[in-house]
Design a protein around this motif. Sequence first.
Motif, PDB file in Angstrom:
ATOM      1  N   UNK A 200       0.795  -1.229   0.000  1.00  0.00           N
ATOM      2  CA  UNK A 200       0.000   0.000   0.000  1.00  0.00           C
ATOM      3  C   UNK A 200       0.831   1.286   0.000  1.00  0.00           C
ATOM      4  N   UNK A 201       2.154   1.175   0.120  1.00  0.00           N
ATOM      5  CA  UNK A 201       2.969   2.397   0.037  1.00  0.00           C
ATOM      6  C   UNK A 201       4.173   2.224  -0.870  1.00  0.00           C
ATOM      7  N   UNK A 202       4.945   1.162  -0.666  1.00  0.00           N
ATOM      8  CA  UNK A 202       6.182   1.032  -1.445  1.00  0.00           C
ATOM      9  C   UNK A 202       5.886   0.740  -2.907  1.00  0.00           C
ATOM     10  N   UNK A 203       4.951  -0.167  -3.188  1.00  0.00           N
ATOM     11  CA  UNK A 203       4.594  -0.448  -4.583  1.00  0.00           C
ATOM     12  C   UNK A 203       3.977   0.777  -5.270  1.00  0.00           C
ATOM     13  N   UNK A 204       3.024   1.488  -4.625  1.00  0.00           N
ATOM     14  CA  UNK A 204       2.551   2.730  -5.252  1.00  0.00           C
ATOM     15  C   UNK A 204       3.680   3.728  -5.524  1.00  0.00           C
ATOM     16  N   UNK A 205       4.658   3.791  -4.609  1.00  0.00           N
ATOM     17  CA  UNK A 205       5.773   4.719  -4.829  1.00  0.00           C
ATOM     18  C   UNK A 205       6.580   4.313  -6.066  1.00  0.00           C
TER      19      UNK A 205
END
Length: 384
Positions: A200-205
């Motif tokens: 929910x954070x690293x992949x979107x980044x």
Amino acid sequence: MRLAVLGLSLSSSWGNGHATTYRALLRAFAARGHQVLFLERDVPWYAEHRDLAEPDFCDLAFYRDLSGLDRFRPDLAAADAVVVGSYVPEGVAVGGRVCAWARGVRAFYDIDTPVTLAKLAAGDHEYVAPDLIRAYDLYLSFTGGPTLALLESRYGAPAARALYCSVDPQAYPALARETRFDLSYLGTYSPDRQPTLERLLIEPARRAPHLRFAVAGPQYPSAIDWPDNVARIEHVPPAEHPAFYAGSRYTLNVTRADMIRAGYSPSVRLFEAAACGTPILTDRWEGLDTVLAPGTEILPADSADDVLATLEGMPDADRLRIAAAARTRVLAAHTAAHRAAELEAHLLAAAGRHRAADARNNDAGSLLGDKGGDTVLDLSGTRR
């Protein structure tokens, strides 16, 4: 009321969420006219990172080991209630002493209930044991819902009551700050939270290099491959939390695996971010809708696609409306003042049960009737 609390830490917020929970709750409890003593194990990792060495709302004292508790025995005996918290070092031995020495209500405050239950199921009695649960007069649980009945039916807790975390609105105001991050996360590294943080954070980044992200908290392994647009901040002290949240368009709430399975386990960070007026993206868990309404007060997300759709597609007016609704809900029901009133009510009710039990059990061997002497709690549930 004279309250004594033996907790993981009040003096240091480094690497734990207990400190801010205790600070908000006990400040509000003292504001209701009560006296509070907090006893903390003196350990080097907190001693090196103390950010509240002299609280103005309670007495704070340290003990080095179990024998160091002896000098506080008169305080524990004289208290109207004594609360032992989860993750207290040598918590079973500490709890045994409290149950032997205290003449008032003996309570356990579990800020980690689903983790505790998983430990108990595995035979791990790091800080509480089944027989000790039965010896406490009151089990205050970070988790509500069906878990409360489980604590009473399976583990014999005489009275299991929900006491959620909360927020001190004065310490967590809504601030006007320039936006630094599109999505932030504030939390200590935990292996069971990391897959959700990745999703929910690293992949979107990785997929949106034009957006800015931040992960703040200690103990993250050096092997983690952080995208260039993810700022890593080792520690944000509580006094700087509001500015951190204010600088985020959205913030992320990530729940530990045991707490997702149990449900009804809102984290302290959720309440703090909402009070600061920052809209929250969250993983899903049962009971979320009893705290904040999905879609109108908080935004559940299951995938990187969900996160990016919100970050790139939600109009600012909708974002601000959701943030305002969450803040209104939290200030109306989840402040430290609300929790302090609940704690007071639970302790008074337990004291009433305690007095009734004493009246029924006057013999010297009764667990609730015998409050004096040099007895020590035997974890079979009797005194010797």
